[in-house]
Design a protein around this motif. Sequence first.
Motif, PDB file in Angstrom:
ATOM      1  N   ASP A  59       0.830  -1.201   0.000  1.00 21.24           N
ATOM      2  CA  ASP A  59       0.000   0.000   0.000  1.00 21.24           C
ATOM      3  C   ASP A  59       0.874   1.264   0.000  1.00 21.24           C
ATOM      4  N   ILE A  60       1.966   1.231   0.738  1.00 22.41           N
ATOM      5  CA  ILE A  60       2.896   2.362   0.743  1.00 22.41           C
ATOM      6  C   ILE A  60       3.479   2.566  -0.649  1.00 22.41           C
ATOM      7  N   PHE A  61       3.921   1.479  -1.281  1.00 16.77           N
ATOM      8  CA  PHE A  61       4.474   1.599  -2.628  1.00 16.77           C
ATOM      9  C   PHE A  61       3.428   2.112  -3.612  1.00 16.77           C
ATOM     10  N   LEU A  62       2.193   1.694  -3.431  1.00 13.69           N
ATOM     11  CA  LEU A  62       1.130   2.123  -4.326  1.00 13.69           C
ATOM     12  C   LEU A  62       0.837   3.612  -4.178  1.00 13.69           C
ATOM     13  N   LYS A  63       0.774   4.078  -2.941  1.00 17.50           N
ATOM     14  CA  LYS A  63       0.362   5.463  -2.701  1.00 17.50           C
ATOM     15  C   LYS A  63       1.524   6.446  -2.633  1.00 17.50           C
ATOM     16  N   GLY A 111       8.906   8.075  -8.750  1.00 15.35           N
ATOM     17  CA  GLY A 111       8.412   8.403 -10.080  1.00 15.35           C
ATOM     18  C   GLY A 111       7.389   7.402 -10.569  1.00 15.35           C
ATOM     19  N   ASN A 112       7.327   7.238 -11.869  1.00 19.06           N
ATOM     20  CA  ASN A 112       6.286   6.435 -12.513  1.00 19.06           C
ATOM     21  C   ASN A 112       6.754   4.999 -12.724  1.00 19.06           C
ATOM     22  N   VAL A 113       7.039   4.292 -11.632  1.00 18.74           N
ATOM     23  CA  VAL A 113       7.529   2.918 -11.692  1.00 18.74           C
ATOM     24  C   VAL A 113       6.563   2.028 -10.937  1.00 18.74           C
ATOM     25  N   PHE A 114       6.325   0.835 -11.473  1.00 22.90           N
ATOM     26  CA  PHE A 114       5.433  -0.122 -10.819  1.00 22.90           C
ATOM     27  C   PHE A 114       6.282  -1.068  -9.984  1.00 22.90           C
ATOM     28  N   ILE A 115       6.062  -1.069  -8.668  1.00 24.08           N
ATOM     29  CA  ILE A 115       6.811  -1.921  -7.739  1.00 24.08           C
ATOM     30  C   ILE A 115       5.831  -2.887  -7.092  1.00 24.08           C
ATOM     31  N   SER A 116       6.136  -4.158  -7.203  1.00 24.57           N
ATOM     32  CA  SER A 116       5.287  -5.192  -6.631  1.00 24.57           C
ATOM     33  C   SER A 116       6.120  -6.025  -5.655  1.00 24.57           C
ATOM     34  N   ALA A 119      12.885  -7.955   8.056  1.00 27.47           N
ATOM     35  CA  ALA A 119      11.968  -8.352   6.985  1.00 27.47           C
ATOM     36  C   ALA A 119      12.710  -8.221   5.659  1.00 27.47           C
ATOM     37  N   LYS A 120      12.740  -9.302   4.904  1.00 25.17           N
ATOM     38  CA  LYS A 120      13.378  -9.295   3.591  1.00 25.17           C
ATOM     39  C   LYS A 120      12.280  -9.228   2.541  1.00 25.17           C
ATOM     40  N   PHE A 121      12.314  -8.161   1.752  1.00 31.71           N
ATOM     41  CA  PHE A 121      11.319  -7.948   0.705  1.00 31.71           C
ATOM     42  C   PHE A 121      11.911  -8.331  -0.642  1.00 31.71           C
ATOM     43  N   TYR A 122      11.195  -9.140  -1.393  1.00 36.47           N
ATOM     44  CA  TYR A 122      11.595  -9.475  -2.762  1.00 36.47           C
ATOM     45  C   TYR A 122      10.661  -8.707  -3.694  1.00 36.47           C
ATOM     46  N   LEU A 123      11.253  -7.808  -4.483  1.00 38.61           N
ATOM     47  CA  LEU A 123      10.488  -6.877  -5.297  1.00 38.61           C
ATOM     48  C   LEU A 123      10.547  -7.243  -6.767  1.00 38.61           C
ATOM     49  N   SER A 124       9.436  -7.055  -7.431  1.00 36.89           N
ATOM     50  CA  SER A 124       9.359  -7.125  -8.880  1.00 36.89           C
ATOM     51  C   SER A 124       9.150  -5.696  -9.367  1.00 36.89           C
TER      52      SER A 124
END
Length: 133
Positions: free
Chosen positions: A19-23, A30-35, A48-53
Amino acid sequence: MESVRQQKVARLIQKEMADIFLKESRALFGNVFISITVVRMSPDLSVAKFYLSIMLVEDKKRFLKEIQAQSKPLRKLLGERIGKQVRIVPEIIFYLDDNVDYANHMDDVMSKIVIPKKDDDNFDSNQYPGLKE
């Protein structure tokens, strides 16, 4: 194997950080999609280890370094959201999840494989001992 508590905290953190990445990501990145594909918690719930796409960016490794540089503000935002639900806000570490890139690469490789059709007149079963006519 993760405990039930690790799994519950990981799900909570994944939901809130997504939700933080979305908002907030537009202002930060900028205009990047992070999942967030996976969150792994340490047994004591302190890391916490986050694996991002990451999509819509050319150099993903360079962009990952930008995200890592913003880990303190991101942790602060996360703490504001989950501070009442966990005893300590975990340290956050970001990794690049390259499963999507690997799957695309494997699709490309598989699409280039040429499988010869069985030609009844020229089929030699001795050449392929596992096949019987």
